[in-house]
Design an enzyme around this catalytic site. Structure first.
Site, PDB file in Angstrom:
ATOM      1  N   GLU A 138       0.509   9.571   1.951  1.00  0.00           N
ATOM      2  CA  GLU A 138       1.693   9.565   2.811  1.00  0.00           C
ATOM      3  C   GLU A 138       1.955  10.945   3.412  1.00  0.00           C
ATOM      4  OE1 GLU A 138       2.956   6.870   3.675  1.00  0.00           O
ATOM      5  OE2 GLU A 138       2.313   5.449   2.114  1.00  0.00           O
ATOM      6  N   CYS A 159       9.705   3.840  -3.027  1.00  0.00           N
ATOM      7  CA  CYS A 159       8.659   4.872  -2.958  1.00  0.00           C
ATOM      8  C   CYS A 159       9.023   5.958  -1.943  1.00  0.00           C
ATOM      9  CB  CYS A 159       7.308   4.251  -2.612  1.00  0.00           C
ATOM     10  SG  CYS A 159       6.638   3.278  -3.970  1.00  0.00           S
ATOM     11  N   HIS A 165       0.114   5.794  -1.921  1.00  0.00           N
ATOM     12  CA  HIS A 165       0.311   4.355  -2.131  1.00  0.00           C
ATOM     13  C   HIS A 165      -1.030   3.702  -2.448  1.00  0.00           C
ATOM     14  CE1 HIS A 165       4.476   3.583  -0.288  1.00  0.00           C
ATOM     15  NE2 HIS A 165       4.435   2.885  -1.406  1.00  0.00           N
TER      16      HIS A 165
END
Ligand code: PCA
Length: 218
Positions: free
Chosen positions: A90, A153, A177
Site C-alpha cells: 500500500e 486496514c 494486503h
C-alpha cells in the site's frame, strides 16, 4: 565475530496481522505472520509479532502501544484482502472510515474522518517499489496498491502513520494486503488465492528489503 569486524546494530521489526473477520475462520495475514515468526532471521534482527483485532480504534490503540514500547525501526502491518490477486504494497492511507460491513465489535462507521485534525492522507514510508521487486524476485505476484480501502486496514495504517508523524518518530512503516490463502478458497470457485509458502516468502523478502534500507540510512 572476527575481532575488527564492524558491529551491525540491532534492527527491531514490528510485524502485525489481523484476527479473522467477516465470518472467515482464519485471517490470511495472521497465518502468514505466525509462519514468518517461525523463520530464522539474522542475529541483528529482532522480530516482534502482534495480532491486531479487526475493530476500529482498538486496532490503532493496540499497535501504537506496541510502537511506544518497542520503538521499532520498521513497522509492517498486514491484512487480508480477499478477492485480490497479488500481494499489495500500500502506498497511502486516507483519512476516512467507510465500512461496507461491521467490524468485529459491530461498528460500521460511514463517511467519517479517522482524525478530524489530521491531514487527508499519509504516504507509507516503506520502500514500496523495492519491496514489490523483491517479492517478484521470489516468483510471487506483487504490486503497488494505491488504495488500502476504507475499512480497518486503511484505518490502522492511517493511525500508525499519524502517530509516527505527531511524535516525530522516524521509522519505516507501511502496510501489505494479502490475498486469501489457497486453503480459504477451496469452496470459493470465484476467488483468487496464493499459497501460504508463497506469501511467507513474500513477507520475508519485504522485511529483508526494509532491513537493508534501514541499515543503509544510518
Ligand atoms: N482486512 C480488513 C480488516 C482486517 C483485515 O485483515 C481490511 O482490509 O480492511
Amino acid at each position: 565475530m572476527a575481532k575488527n569486524s564492524p558491529k551491525i546494530r540491532l534492527v527491531h521489526v514490528l510485524l502485525t496481522g489481523f484476527n479473522p473477520f467477516a465470518g472467515e475462520p482464519k485471517n490470511a495475514s495472521w497465518e502468514v505472520c505466525k509462519a514468518v515468526g517461525k523463520s530464522k532471521f539474522p542475529d541483528h534482527v529482532r522480530l516482534h509479532l502482534l495480532q491486531v483485532p479487526t475493530v476500529f480504534s482498538e486496532a490503532i490503540k493496540v499497535v501504537t502501544t506496541a510502537i511506544d514500547t518497542l520503538k521499532p525501526d520498521i513497522i509492517i502491518c498486514t491484512g487480508q484482502a480477499g478477492g485480490r490477486f497479488t500481494m499489495s504494497i500500500e502506498r497511502v492511507a486516507i483519512n476516512i472510515n467507510d465500512a461496507s460491513i461491521p467490524d468485529n465489535a459491530g461498528a460500521q462507521p460511514l463517511d467519517l474522518t479517522i482524525n478530524n485534525k489530521g491531514p487527508a492522507a499519509y504516504f507509507a514510508t516503506l520502500p514500496i517499489k523495492e519491496i514489490v521487486a523483491a517479492i517478484r524476485a521470489e516468483a510471487v505476484p506483487a504490486e503497488v496498491s494505491n488504495s488500502a480501502g476504507t475499512f480497518v486496514c486503511n484505518h490502522l495504517l492511517y493511525g500508525v502513520l499519524h502517530h509516527l508523524a505527531i511524535h516525530k518518530m522516524s521509522c519505516q512503516a507501511g502496510f501489505i494486503h494479502l490475498p486469501f490463502l489457497t486453503e480459504q478458497v477451496l469452496d470459493k470457485t470465484d476467488k483468487p488465492s496464493l499459497s501460504q509458502a508463497n506469501m511467507v516468502a513474500g513477507i520475508k523478502a519485504a522485511l529483508k528489503t526494509a532491513i537493508i534500507a534501514t541499515l543503509k540510512s544510518n
